[in-house]
Design an enzyme around this catalytic site. Structure first.
Site, PDB file in Angstrom:
ATOM      1  N   GLU A 293       0.808  -1.214   0.000  1.00  0.00           N
ATOM      2  CA  GLU A 293       0.000   0.000   0.000  1.00  0.00           C
ATOM      3  C   GLU A 293       0.846   1.272   0.000  1.00  0.00           C
ATOM      4  O   GLU A 293       0.331   2.371  -0.255  1.00  0.00           O
ATOM      5  CB  GLU A 293      -0.916   0.020   1.232  1.00  0.00           C
ATOM      6  CG  GLU A 293      -2.013  -1.030   1.225  1.00  0.00           C
ATOM      7  CD  GLU A 293      -3.099  -0.751   0.208  1.00  0.00           C
ATOM      8  OE1 GLU A 293      -3.098   0.344  -0.380  1.00  0.00           O
ATOM      9  OE2 GLU A 293      -3.955  -1.623  -0.011  1.00  0.00           O
TER      10      GLU A 293
ATOM     11  N   GLU B 164       7.395 -21.619   7.989  1.00  0.00           N
ATOM     12  CA  GLU B 164       7.505 -20.756   9.160  1.00  0.00           C
ATOM     13  C   GLU B 164       8.478 -21.304  10.199  1.00  0.00           C
ATOM     14  O   GLU B 164       8.918 -20.590  11.097  1.00  0.00           O
ATOM     15  CB  GLU B 164       6.139 -20.547   9.819  1.00  0.00           C
ATOM     16  CG  GLU B 164       5.596 -21.745  10.571  1.00  0.00           C
ATOM     17  CD  GLU B 164       4.351 -21.380  11.368  1.00  0.00           C
ATOM     18  OE1 GLU B 164       4.372 -21.636  12.578  1.00  0.00           O
ATOM     19  OE2 GLU B 164       3.386 -20.849  10.796  1.00  0.00           O
TER      20      GLU B 164
END
Length: 322
Positions: free
Chosen positions: A103, A134
């Protein structure tokens, strides 16, 4: 440590038993017996309960504001001298980092390389879980090395539990090998992630509505903190004028209309003058505002902004004293 690939069934059991014991100590994993029959409730009642849970998140964030502000000041200082803001996380936490990074270019006209989101397992993990990614500190180190990290960069490890190896590995590697500034964002107190980072931010939101579903309150808390981290850093870097996005990149019709509205709000100028200023400055809002308020031409506006490192108020002061 014995790898899971080579482990015997009994060793797998030992590993899982140890992990279960760790999870049992985490607030974000706690079971709430009072909600054990939530599936029997009317939909509206469940919605009210969930809404009440969400309403508690801002208060938890507020408790961490001094730590958040210190992390922002450190981030702005590094970025002002050319550093980057890099998020690193797995699963929901990683997706939130990628979202915040993506963004920044349209909102603040940053280069896509200035704010970067790393997710364990790579871009495909945004939509499909990558099993085991992860759990690897080494993978985090590889991802950071691929970015040619420097001491001016800022690496933010994001993990609701605060124990995710990928996030911890990212901050450990960034700090230990490169001397980068590190921030650890988690939702449990006394987390390994916060301990590994220079700036630890622990937003303790409590047990989730659905046991262990940290895309809920924990995810909301992380989103709020990342909003602050990127937005206030950009304010500190001169990417805004007051609360106006003067560095907005007009890449579509909506943003082109917003650009004109921002120039109007900043200057009070008539539409014709706004169009002339934007045409002269190739659509750069900040430059257009400076030509109008500072009474300078486009070339001078560009020079003044370059000299002020993009801070419009500083450039305006310079224009008015020349």
């Amino acid at each position: 440590m014995t790898s899971t690939t080579d482990a015997t069934p009994s060793q797998h059991g030992d590993n899982y038993g140890e992990l279960r014991a760790q999870l049992a100590t985490l607030t974000t994993e706690a079971f709430r017996p009072e909600l054990s029959e939530i599936d029997r409730l009317p939909t509206l009642e469940i919605a009210k309960i969930m809404n009440g849970e969400d309403a508690s998140v801002p208060a938890a964030v507020a408790e961490q504001l001094p730590s958040i502000a210190a992390a922002i000041d450190g981030t702005a200082e590094r970025m002002a001298r050319g550093g980057r803001l890099i998020y690193a996380g797995a699963g929901t936490a990683g997706r939130l980092g990628v979202l915040d990074a993506s963004e920044c270019p349209p909102t603040f006209n940053t280069d896509p390389t200035e704010v970067v989101g790393l997710i364990a397992g790579g871009p495909s993990a945004m939509v499909t879980a990558v099993e085991g990614a992860e759990d690897s500190k080494e993978l985090a180190a590889e991802d950071l090395d691929a970015l040619d990290l420097t001491a001016d960069d800022v690496v933010v490890g994001i993990s609701a539990s605060g124990r995710t190896p990928y996030a911890i590995g990212a901050v450990e590697h960034a700090k230990g090998r490169y001397g980068a500034l590190t921030i650890g964002l988690s939702c449990n107190a006394d987390s390994a992630l916060a301990a590994a980072a220079e700036h630890g931010i622990e937003v303790v939101v409590g047990p989730e509505l659905l046991t262990g579903s940290t895309r809920l309150k924990a995810g909301t808390a992380q989103k709020l903190v990342l909003n602050m981290l990127s937005t206030i850093t950009m304010i500190r870097l001169g990417k805004t004028y007051g609360n106006l996005m003067v560095d907005v990149r007009a890449s579509n019709e909506k943003l082109r209309a917003r650009s004109r509205r921002i120039v109007a709000l900043a200057t009070g100028a008539a539409d014709e003058e706004i169009e002339t200023a934007l045409a002269a400055t190739d659509g750069e809002v900040k430059n257009a505002v400076l030509t109008i308020l500072g009474g300078v031409d486009a070339a001078t506006a560009a020079d003044l902004l370059a000299a002020s490192s993009g801070h419009l108020r500083t450039a305006l002061d310079a224009a008015r004293t020349t």
